[in-house]
Design an enzyme around this catalytic site. Structure first.
Site, PDB file in Angstrom:
ATOM      1  N   HIS A  68       9.485  22.388 -27.966  1.00  0.00           N
ATOM      2  CA  HIS A  68       9.997  21.403 -27.015  1.00  0.00           C
ATOM      3  C   HIS A  68       9.246  21.508 -25.686  1.00  0.00           C
ATOM      4  CE1 HIS A  68      12.335  24.992 -26.076  1.00  0.00           C
ATOM      5  NE2 HIS A  68      12.700  24.465 -24.931  1.00  0.00           N
ATOM      6  N   HIS A  70       9.913  22.299 -22.528  1.00  0.00           N
ATOM      7  CA  HIS A  70      10.109  23.234 -21.403  1.00  0.00           C
ATOM      8  C   HIS A  70       8.865  24.090 -21.199  1.00  0.00           C
ATOM      9  CE1 HIS A  70      14.754  22.999 -21.535  1.00  0.00           C
ATOM     10  NE2 HIS A  70      14.253  22.173 -20.641  1.00  0.00           N
ATOM     11  N   ASP A  72       8.390  27.092 -20.403  1.00  0.00           N
ATOM     12  CA  ASP A  72       8.317  28.426 -21.010  1.00  0.00           C
ATOM     13  C   ASP A  72       8.007  28.332 -22.500  1.00  0.00           C
ATOM     14  OD1 ASP A  72      10.820  27.307 -21.294  1.00  0.00           O
ATOM     15  OD2 ASP A  72      11.897  29.200 -21.327  1.00  0.00           O
ATOM     16  N   HIS A  73       7.815  27.117 -22.983  1.00  0.00           N
ATOM     17  CA  HIS A  73       7.432  26.929 -24.389  1.00  0.00           C
ATOM     18  C   HIS A  73       6.090  26.211 -24.545  1.00  0.00           C
ATOM     19  CE1 HIS A  73      11.295  28.228 -26.210  1.00  0.00           C
ATOM     20  NE2 HIS A  73      11.681  28.015 -24.966  1.00  0.00           N
ATOM     21  N   HIS A 157      18.247  20.298 -28.515  1.00  0.00           N
ATOM     22  CA  HIS A 157      18.279  21.138 -27.307  1.00  0.00           C
ATOM     23  C   HIS A 157      17.951  20.309 -26.075  1.00  0.00           C
ATOM     24  CE1 HIS A 157      17.418  24.443 -24.678  1.00  0.00           C
ATOM     25  NE2 HIS A 157      16.126  24.239 -24.707  1.00  0.00           N
ATOM     26  N   GLU A 203      16.123  31.253 -31.359  1.00  0.00           N
ATOM     27  CA  GLU A 203      16.403  31.722 -30.007  1.00  0.00           C
ATOM     28  C   GLU A 203      17.826  32.253 -29.962  1.00  0.00           C
ATOM     29  OE1 GLU A 203      15.750  28.835 -27.016  1.00  0.00           O
ATOM     30  OE2 GLU A 203      13.595  29.046 -27.146  1.00  0.00           O
ATOM     31  N   HIS A 414      13.815  35.213 -27.685  1.00  0.00           N
ATOM     32  CA  HIS A 414      14.260  34.497 -26.501  1.00  0.00           C
ATOM     33  C   HIS A 414      15.693  34.844 -26.125  1.00  0.00           C
ATOM     34  CE1 HIS A 414      14.734  31.105 -23.687  1.00  0.00           C
ATOM     35  NE2 HIS A 414      13.430  31.117 -23.635  1.00  0.00           N
TER      36      HIS A 414
END
EC number: 3.1.27.-
Lengths: 593, 864
Positions: A68, A70, A72-73, A157, A203, A414
């Protein structure tokens, strides 16, 4: 035995940047390529030198999959593709591909804003990176190459988030971000199949929490905004360009409409239109509530939310302003915060995470005096509220997911180590569960599988018998003979290599004959008869009451009803099948008188 | 160092001791270490600067109830303190050193299992190993044993750090005299007896390492494979890092094992094994015995029975640029074999020694795995082209031919067939991985000698790719790059006939309307890049621009690019604007009169600036005007440009996108520079006579005044004042720098009477307010009203306009120097400072509540 290896380079027992390496069936896949916003140097990106020391990532990796948008991904993706030089395929869903550059640009701005930022990607690099991305549709099986296939499922999410089923031969892995409750009841997209992967990587952000409902949080948020407006205060909501901001806009817009409120709501970022455009474009990816309302009216055409001009900040009276960036560390949101901080009627609502080293972080931790430029201080009198709207699953959601997919093994990423440990304990009551630290490799052995071609004739025969054709989702037994080609080895070697014991196959048959003698005499007569007929064979009359011709064993017993009726029991090995059937026919004819 | 930091550090240490879990976030401890490292690097003694650290380290070490992250941090900190000799001594005296670096201590506490602690131990140890005292401690404590054990640790991070640390240990052992001991002679004498002892210990370390390597290199069973790979990695690292004679000692210790390992022909070890052999080989003289044995090993690896391994070996040999020409030549032959077999182009002579390999590779190419083999071959072509021509197995021209044929075989729409291996075609057709590798190879081969004669073929193949509906967008991008590269390298395009050009034009047109934005964007970008290519010879034997030869020039490109201005994807719109700027630059440089089409473009670009919802296109639009202004030798004579500049400046500086604002200020800078160096018109739209074209002479107020007025009229000053109060630091910084430049030119010359005659109207009320606020902060006088009333007296300013400011006065009153010094610093310099970090740690500890009760915990874990 084949094995699947999983090594987190990030997100192993932490909530930093996600980057997980999976080796499955000889293929190497990177799951997510995130960035740590808490660092300003190379530590913000995963250290790719652990993957391959010669820097040739394309030679090593078969593909990269992004779950996705974000940061941090996906935040390290342009660095990896344009600066480190990875040139292989990158997969993500259509919405993620559309939204990723917006957030990357947003973060690039923040980075450039700071002094001394080097080794960071440019706008051109972001674009070039995005041009390499292959978009995924939900439920569409994509062949990365002849052996590796991937399939995306709705995760819910955030907009465009997906869980991915990765398959090589009969081995498979499912990777998912925290699936939220919308995914569990999302009617538009089917839930993930009961695919029984070898490993489910999930996660576990809220591993120990059973969270209160999102609706409660939303109600709380609206209440706080409303109260501030009512007392004539101003509300600042620092946000990143896309994601949570749009959801909050919808909430406020609907609330304003319902309550007939007049206080202005402003959105300061210039990216709203683009963000709204994507929400409209990918309406099928949004949650049920948004989709349902969208049928009645376009939720993203806001009546109450207007573009912000910096002069509005000085206007008297109540107002709500969404401003970037989300951590109050620079730009518009910080400028407005400085103006409004001194008034206790006002409020700032932080709807997300703030890294250390930002004003957002400081005020969330309760600091009320902030140092400003030129040794001046700022008294923070306004109310500070924090409110997480993150759509991570809690422990219940994760357990639900596990029961759905029925994995052979579970692997948690995560999340914080202590909390993961708690969830691991729960999962281990039903499944194997791992939680590797960053840099640690988990190896899971899988069942070896040999793909075989089925002959057309056999398939046709099955069809004429009315049976269903073979289907990978509905395994069933099918009888046939497996022909092995190419390698001819002695059976001893084959047994040795496969680690099997030799099995003796024996055929048996009963022959009835009329003979008035005792059992032992009948047996002796059989021995004599066979001696005369089978001259070249080894025939023995053994003391245990049997006659043996080569491997064929003959026993005699009398019938209970008729003492003259004898039953001959013949048994022979596979090798002597011809002789065995000859003897049975011979003895059926009776013994010479 | 900030005294405030030092004063609160003991409290921070106290917090870390009791509540390590309530840290602000996961980066805090790393950042704290960064700060300590910075102090140590400045030459200051860390212990003198922060004396409380020893106490902290001792407490953690003796009472290991802290969390693993605090323990790991403490181990690293101990290393940092012990890296200096005085710090080392203090730590030794308080018995911390022995305890902290004793693995047994952590094992007994059940903490060694945590990789976080092991990584702290390794890194701490690595930091401390900076002087002979530390090495002596290392030897006496027999830390080599645990260090060797960690070489094959289950954690990649630990194993890798252990590799590095061992290399450092050996480097120290190599020359004990070269490290440490910066004391006096007496001190050296004092240490003399100890030195003798430690030298012996060091040789013990070296023996242990040699034995360990020798024992571990051999693969006894397949389960040891990861460990073996790790050991080979370590060996390669050591052979690169350490010098003779230690290097030779290590090599002699392992060479027998290496020979044994080569015979196991384990595919997973091929690459690490080659790395070791090549690392060992690179530093040896040709006549030494190990060198001959290493060369022999390389030959063995190049003659293995597994084609994939042989290919990898050949690739590694070529990449290492090692000196044996026979090895290089053979490696090149091996690498070219797949290309030879697939295409049937005879790249290699009949050579009986390769016959067996040819059969094996041919078999391999009939399987799915052929893709990776072909890609290895193609990706090593750049190395082959670097070889001396006498080592090359065939002329480079032949390789180009083979690559072109391969590209044809890969193209779905191509009907080409090969005289080579037919079975492979079904695997490679349409395979974008092979296509990309082949196109990359073609890019490199453009520099090959004598390839001009295949230019037509290259052009045809690339056109085929551009035409093919099944070409992946990244393949299309590479095809365009290949066209540009070949055009740049081959100045003679006389072979491009009308027919070829027509085909190429059609392909480009087709891709410009592709349904995939990536393909459209690459097409538009290509049109722009082609303009930058040097002139070439055309079919007509005239010198022409490549875009004229290949595409028929502006008559084709400009309408296509204009159409792309309407593209639904903003990236494409932005690329088309940039490409238009590139395309039109030559005509701007020549001063050619504007066409109606160009005028239309300007109108469209202004619309983009006003209406486009996305920043990329707007940024490109401002850059278009920058390119135009820069290319124009006399911008003032181009009425449309001068008419557009004020619009662009006023619109651009009020944009929501920070880069649009920044580019707008770049345009403002160009205008400003030109105004004070070039003849300037009295009015932007006025037709000028030659007489007006005169340089303003320094010291002549009237000329400066005129230039300043022009700047005000064009909106430059207003843009700068607007920019300087912008909330985005880069924008404000740029504006501030330009205002300072303007002040430097104008203010020294102007007297008070003159300057009041130039007023600037500010665009937005908010800007005005902010400028006023800055003025008020700087001086007590209200410049605006004064200036206006002064001007009013002279009849220049009809009424007191609250949005009107006197330029010179503003320049003087605004504290631009102070503002510049603030803006030059990082926007987060206060909040990302050590003091801020320490305060955050204290605040977080004070604010923390029992686990599960603090709603902020959720936030800490939240995503970005």
């Amino acid at each position: 035995m084949p094995e699947i290896k999983v090594t987190p380079l990030g997100a192993g027992q932490d909530v930093g940047r996600s980057c997980i390496l999976v080796s499955i069936g000889g293929k190497n896949i990177m799951l997510d390529c995130g960035m740590h916003m808490g660092y300003n140097d190379d530590r913000r990106f995963p250290d790719f030198s652990y993957i391959t020391q010669n820097g040739r990532l394309t030679d090593f990796l078969d593909c990269v999959i992004i779950s996705h948008f974000h940061l941090d991904h996906c935040g390290a993706l342009p660095y990896m593709s344009e600066m480190v030089g990875y040139d292989g395929p990158i997969y993500m869903t259509h919405p993620t591909k559309a939204i990723c550059p917006i957030l990357l640009e947003d973060f690039r701005k923040i980075t450039v804003d700071k002094k001394g930022e080097t080794n960071f990607f440019t706008s051109q690099m972001i674009k070039d990176c995005m041009k390499k991305v292959i978009p995924l549709n939900l439920h569409q099986t994509v062949q990365v190459d002849d052996e590796l296939e991937i399939k995306a499922y709705y995760a819910g999410h955030v907009l465009g988030a997906a869980m991915v089923h990765i398959k090589v031969g009969s081995e498979s892995v499912v990777y998912t971000v925290s699936v939220n409750k919308f995914a569990l009841c999302h009617s538009g997209a089917a839930w993930i199949d009961k695919c029984r992967p070898d490993i489910l990587i999930s996660e576990s952000t809220y591993a120990t929490t059973i969270r209160d409902s999102k609706r409660c949080r939303e109600r709380d948020f609206l209440k706080k905004v409303h109260e501030t407006i009512e007392r004539g205060g101003k509300v600042l909501i620092p946000v990143f360009a896309l994601g949570r901001a749009q959801e909050l806009c919808i909430l406020l817009e609907t609330f304003w409409e319902r309550m007939n409120l007049k206080a202005p709501i402003y959105f300061s970022t210039g990216l709203t239109e683009k963000a709204n455009h994507y929400y409209k474009l990918f309406i099928t990816w949004t949650n049920q509530k948004i989709r349902k309302t969208f049928v009645q009216r376009n939720m993203f055409e806001f009546k109450h939310i207007k573009a912000f001009d910096r002069s509005y900040a000085d206007n008297p009276g109540p107002m709500v302003v969404f401003a970037t960036p989300g951590m109050l560390h620079a730009g518009q949101s910080l400028q407005i915060f400085k103006k409004w901080a001194g008034n206790d009627k006002n409020m700032v609502i932080m709807p997300g995470y703030c890294v250390q080293g930002t004003i957002g972080h400081k005020i969330l931790n309760g600091q009320r005096k902030l140092e400003m430029e030129g040794r001046s201080t700022l008294d923070v009198k306004l109310q500070v509220e924090y409110m997480s709207f993150s759509a991570h699953a809690d422990a219940k959601g994760i357990m639900q997911l596990i029961r759905m997919a029925e994995p052979r093994n579970m692997l948690l990423v995560h999340g914080e180590a202590a909390k993961m440990e708690f969830l691991k304990g729960k999962i281990e009551q039903e499944f194997n569960c791992y939680m590797p630290a960053n840099g640690e490799t988990v190896a899971v052995t899988t069942n070896p599988s040999v793909p075989v071609d089925i002959s057309l004739n056999l398939l046709k025969r099955e069809m004429t018998l009315g049976g269903p054709l073979p289907d990978p989702k509905k395994p069933r037994t099918m009888h046939g003979t497996l022909i092995m080609k190419e390698n001819l080895v002695s059976s001893e070697q084959a047994l040795k290599e496969l680690g099997l014991n030799e099995h003796q196959l024996r055929f048996t048959c009963r022959v009835q004959l009329q003979d008035p003698h005792s059992d032992s005499d009948t047996l002796h007569r059989i021995y004599t008869h066979l001696k005369s007929v089978l001259k070249d064979y080894t025939i023995q009359h053994l003391p245990d009451g049997t006659v043996m011709v080569e491997s064929i064993v003959i026993k005699v017993s009398s019938s209970a009803e008729d003492a003259n009726a004898k039953v001959l029991l013949l048994s022979w090995s596979y090798q002597d099948e011809d002789l065995g059937s000859y003897l049975s026919s011979l003895l059926k004819k009776g013994l010479p008188t | 160092m900030d005294s405030q930091c030092v004063s609160i550090l003991p409290r921070v240490c106290g917090v870390l001791l009791v509540s390590g879990s309530s840290l602000p976030d996961d980066t805090s401890l790393e950042k704290l270490l960064d700060w300590f490292t910075t102090i140590a690097q400045t030459g200051t003694s860390l212990l003198e600067a922060c004396p409380c650290l020893v106490d902290f380290v001792s407490k953690v070490a003796f009472n290991y109830t802290s969390g693993s992250s605090i323990l790991s941090f403490t181990l690293k900190l101990t290393g940092l303190i012990g890296a200096s000799e005085d710090g080392f001594k203090v730590l030794k005296e308080c018995s911390v050193l022995k305890l902290v670096f004793n693995p047994q201590h952590w094992q007994e506490a059940g903490l060694w299992e945590d990789p976080c602690l092991r990584i702290g131990w390794i890194q701490g140890l690595k930091m401390i190993l900076k002087h002979s005292e530390a090495l002596s401690f290392f030897a006496q404590a027999d830390l080599i044993e645990p260090l060797l054990q960690l070489q094959t640790d289950s954690s990649l991070f630990v194993a890798s750090a252990a590799n590095q640390t061992l290399a450092q240990v050996l480097l120290l052992c190599q020359s004990p005299s070269s490290v440490g001991h910066n004391g006096s002679k007496n001190r050296d004498l004092e240490h003399n007896s100890a030195s003798m002892e430690t030298t012996q210990n060091y040789s013990g370390i070296i023996t242990k390492v040699s034995d360990y390597l020798n024992k571990s290199v051999v693969l006894k069973e397949i389960s040891q494979l990861p460990g073996s790979q790790q050991i080979l990695r370590l060996l390669a690292l050591l052979l690169v890092r350490v010098g003779p004679p230690l290097r030779d000692t290590l090599l002699l210790a392992v060479i027998n094992s290496l020979e044994e390992l080569v015979t196991t022909s384990c595919s997973q070890l091929t690459v690490p094994l080659l790395d070791v052999i090549l690392a060992a080989n690179s530093g040896l003289r040709d006549d030494c015995v190990p060198k001959q044995r290493l060369i022999r090993l390389l030959w063995v690896m190049l003659n293995m029975k597994k084609p994939v391994d042989v290919m990898q070996a050949a690739a590694a040999v070529l990449r290492s640029h090692q000196s044996d020409p026979a090895l290089s030549a053979h490696s090149a032959r091996v690498l070219l074999l797949p290309l030879d077999i697939v295409t049937g182009v005879s790249l290699l002579d009949e050579n009986s020694t390769e016959e067996e390999l040819r059969i094996l590779i041919t078999e391999q190419l009939k399987r799915k795995s052929c893709i990776s083999m072909i890609c290895v071959c193609l990706s090593n072509i750049p190395q082959i082209t670097l070889m001396a021509s006498d080592c090359l197995p065939c002329p480079q021209r032949l390789i180009v031919t083979a690559v072109l044929l391969l590209l044809r075989l890969c193209c779905v729409d191509s009907s080409s067939s090969s005289a080579g291996c037919v079975e492979v075609v079904r695997f490679i057709t349409g395979n974008s991985k092979v296509q990309k590798c082949a196109l990359e190879a073609l890019l490199v081969l453009s520099k090959s000698p004598g390839v001009k004669m295949v230019l037509v073929e290259v052009f045809k193949v690339l056109t085929e790719y551009l035409n093919s509906h099944s070409s992946d967008p990244s393949v299309l991008q590479k095809s365009y790059q290949a066209v540009i590269k070949w055009v740049r390298v081959c100045p003679d395009l006389s072979c491009i006939t009308d027919q070829l050009r027509e085909g190429f034009i059609q392909a480009v047109r087709k891709r410009a309307c592709d349904t995939r934005w990536e393909a459209r964007d690459s097409t538009v970008e290509f049109l722009g890049h082609l303009v930058g290519a040097p002139s070439c010879w055309a079919f007509t034997e005239q010198e022409m621009e490549p875009s004229d030869v290949l595409l028929g020039g502006c008559s084709f490109t400009v309408p296509l690019l204009k159409e792309a201005l309407q593209d639904p994807e903003s990236y494409v719109r932005a690329s088309s604007i940039s490409a238009l700027a590139q395309t039109l630059t030559p005509s701007w440089q020549d001063g050619t009169a504007l066409t109606q089409e160009q005028e239309d473009i300007v109108t469209q670009l202004q619309e983009v600036l006003f209406q486009d919802s996305e920043g990329f296109a707007r940024r490109a639009a401002v850059k278009y005007f920058i390119a135009w202004f820069s290319a124009c030798s006399s911008p003032s004579s181009c009425w449309l440009l001068m008419q557009s500049v004020p619009t662009v400046l006023s619109q651009g500086v009020a944009d929501l996108d920070w880069e649009v604002k920044l580019h707008t200020l770049e345009l403002a800078e160009l205008v400003l520079d030109r105004a004070f160096s070039d003849p300037s018109p009295s009015h932007p739209y006025a037709v000028m006579s030659d007489q007006d074209h005169r340089l303003p002479i320094a010291g002549q107020q009237s000329d400066l005044l005129s230039s300043l007025k022009n700047l005000v009229d064009w909106g430059v000053v207003s843009a700068l004042l607007c920019g300087v109060v912008d909330c985005d630091r880069p924008v404000a910084l740029k504006a501030c720098q330009l205002l300072l430049k303007l002040r430097g030119i104008v203010c020294p010359v102007m007297d008070n009477t003159a300057d009041t005659r130039v007023f600037c109207q500010l665009a937005g009320a908010s800007v005005m307010q902010q400028v006023r606020k800055i003025q008020e902060m700087g001086k007590d006088t209200c410049v605006v009203s004064e200036a206006c009333s002064e001007a009013d007296k002279e009849g220049i300013c009809a009424s007191v306009d609250p949005e009107c400011v006197s330029v010179c006065e503003v320049l003087r009153v605004l504290d631009l120097d102070e503002k510049l010094s603030i803006l030059t610093q990082s926007s987060d310099h206060i909040y990302n400072s050590p003091l801020s970090l320490l305060q955050d740690i204290l605040t977080a500890a004070a604010a923390s509540s029992p686990p599960g009760q603090d709603p902020r915990q959720e936030l800490v874990m939240d995503c970005y």
